[in-house]
Design an enzyme around this catalytic site. Structure first.
Site: not given
Ligand code: DOR
Ligand code: ZN
Length: 380
Positions: A136, A245, A272, A276
């Site tokens: 992932d 994503n 998910d 950040h």
């Molecule tokens: O938005 C996302 N962030 N989608 C992902 O698949 C990975 C994830 C990330 O690790 O920041």
């Molecule tokens: Zn993902």
């Protein structure tokens, strides 16, 4: 702890008010009129950023945030630095997780470095404690590599979780559809393999999964609270803070996800959780904080209690073969609150729900027979 007049969420939905004894050391008995007791929720999809990105999250900050959000069991993805692609790395994470307030499980990578080329050692990862395999964050595998990966995972007895976005096709719906098709093709005639599609976002992918299930293929699927609640309109209004994503999609896609969740084509809601730091989001990083808004957002979908139980309690555990232990959450389904990211326990304040009013909040989380978080009730 004895809870009086509490409604209990179970496979059959919400019970009538009753008295329930919960194993929670030191917690006082209470009148729980209006509250809901649920087995702790399991989140099959989270990024805890440890090792490698302590400015985003650590095992401890992530586990604490999850507990506040109502999750007593979380599955951590492998896109850390270094990537969790070797048994020694996996084992050291498992060892560190034992001191955390909630249960954390780990996935091992399908391919070394998530590069899509060389397969990891599925048997060794399983022996080190992995409960699933996933690349992932990336989807660099060709259909052939995917097939071999599913085969190796099947022999190790592990499900493969797929971030279904063909990397050469960008972020549009076609990238998801192509990757889901490839994965379903790879699954055909592979005995013992189990495939789980992560963060479904499009109507067309939903229809592929619906048909695959009708065909009897061993596939399961998840959707996130943000894809169930928001659309591309919301993303546009947020600029780079709306980057995720897969992207937020059209109202029609969102509606297809909601229907598929109700009819069981989508098995699970998974956050998910992708924390950040602010500067990374401003520079375009993809992902949303997920844990601390999940219960409010999910209750806001107006789902039947049986669907919530299946999507948040039972199916996640069935997919990765984990059982419920002494894990409970007490929810006030009526509490209205305003999302304020600065008060999150997570280091990631990157929520798409900032400033929104939500209804429903976790007021106590119990894991391994201990109260791990507790909020003061506002109207008590
Ligand atoms: O938005 C996302 N962030 N989608 C992902 O698949 C990975 C994830 C990330 O690790 O920041
Ligand atoms: Zn993902």
């Amino acid at each position: 702890m004895r809870l009086h007049h509490v409604r209990v969420l179970g496979p059959g939905g919400l019970s009538m008010p009753q008295t329930v004894e919960v194993n929670a050391e030191g917690a006082r008995d209470r009148d729980a009129t209006g509250l809901v007791l649920s087995p702790g929720w399991m989140d099959l999809h989270a990024h805890l950023r440890d090792p490698g990105f302590p400015q985003k999250e650590t095992l401890l900050s992530g586990a604490t945030s999850a507990a506040v959000g109502g999750f007593t069991h979380v599955l951590a993805m492998a896109n850390t630095d270094p990537v969790t692609d070797s048994p020694d790395r996996l084992q050291s994470l498992v060892a560190r997780s034992e001191a955390l307030p909630i249960r954390i499980g780990f996935v091992g990578a399908v391919t070394v470095g998530l590069e899509g080329q060389d397969l990891t050692d599925a048997d060794a990862l399983k022996a080190a404690g992995a409960v699933a395999l996933s690349d992932d964050g990336r989807h660099a595998m060709t259909a052939i590599v995917l097939r071999h990966g599913l085969e190796a995972a099947a022999e190790a007895g592990l499900p493969v979780l797929i971030h279904a976005q063909a990397e050469d096709l960008g972020h549009g719906p076609d990238a998801e559809v192509a990757a889901v098709k490839d994965a379903l093709d790879a699954l055909r005639n592979l005995s013992g393999a189990r495939l789980h599609i992560q963060h479904m976002s499009t109507r067309r992918a939903v229809e592929l999964i619906r048909n695959a299930k009708a065909e009897g293929l061993p596939v399961t699927a998840e959707a996130t609270p943000h894809h169930l609640a928001l659309t591309d309109q919301d993303a546009w209004a947020m600029g780079p803070h709306g980057n995720v994503n897969p992207p937020l999609r059209s109202p029609d896609d969102r509606d297809a996800l909601r229907h598929a969740l109700v009819d069981g084509v989508i098995d699970v809601i998974a956050t998910d959780h992708a924390p950040h730091e602010r500067s990374a989001k401003e520079a375009g990083a993809y992902g949303f904080h997920g844990f601390e808004t999940a219960v409010g957002v999910i209750l806001g979908l107006g789902l039947d209690g049986r669907v919530v139980y299946r999507a948040c309690v039972s199916r996640p555990r069935e997919i990765v073969g984990q059982s419920l232990e002494d894990e409970w959450i007490l929810i006030d389904p009526h509490e209205e609150w305003t999302v304020e990211a600065s008060s999150f326990r997570s280091r990631g304040k990157n929520t798409p729900f900032q400033g929104r009013r939500l209804r429903g909040r976790v007021i106590m989380t119990v894991c391994r027979g201990q109260v791990v978080t507790e909020r003061v009730l506002q109207h008590a």
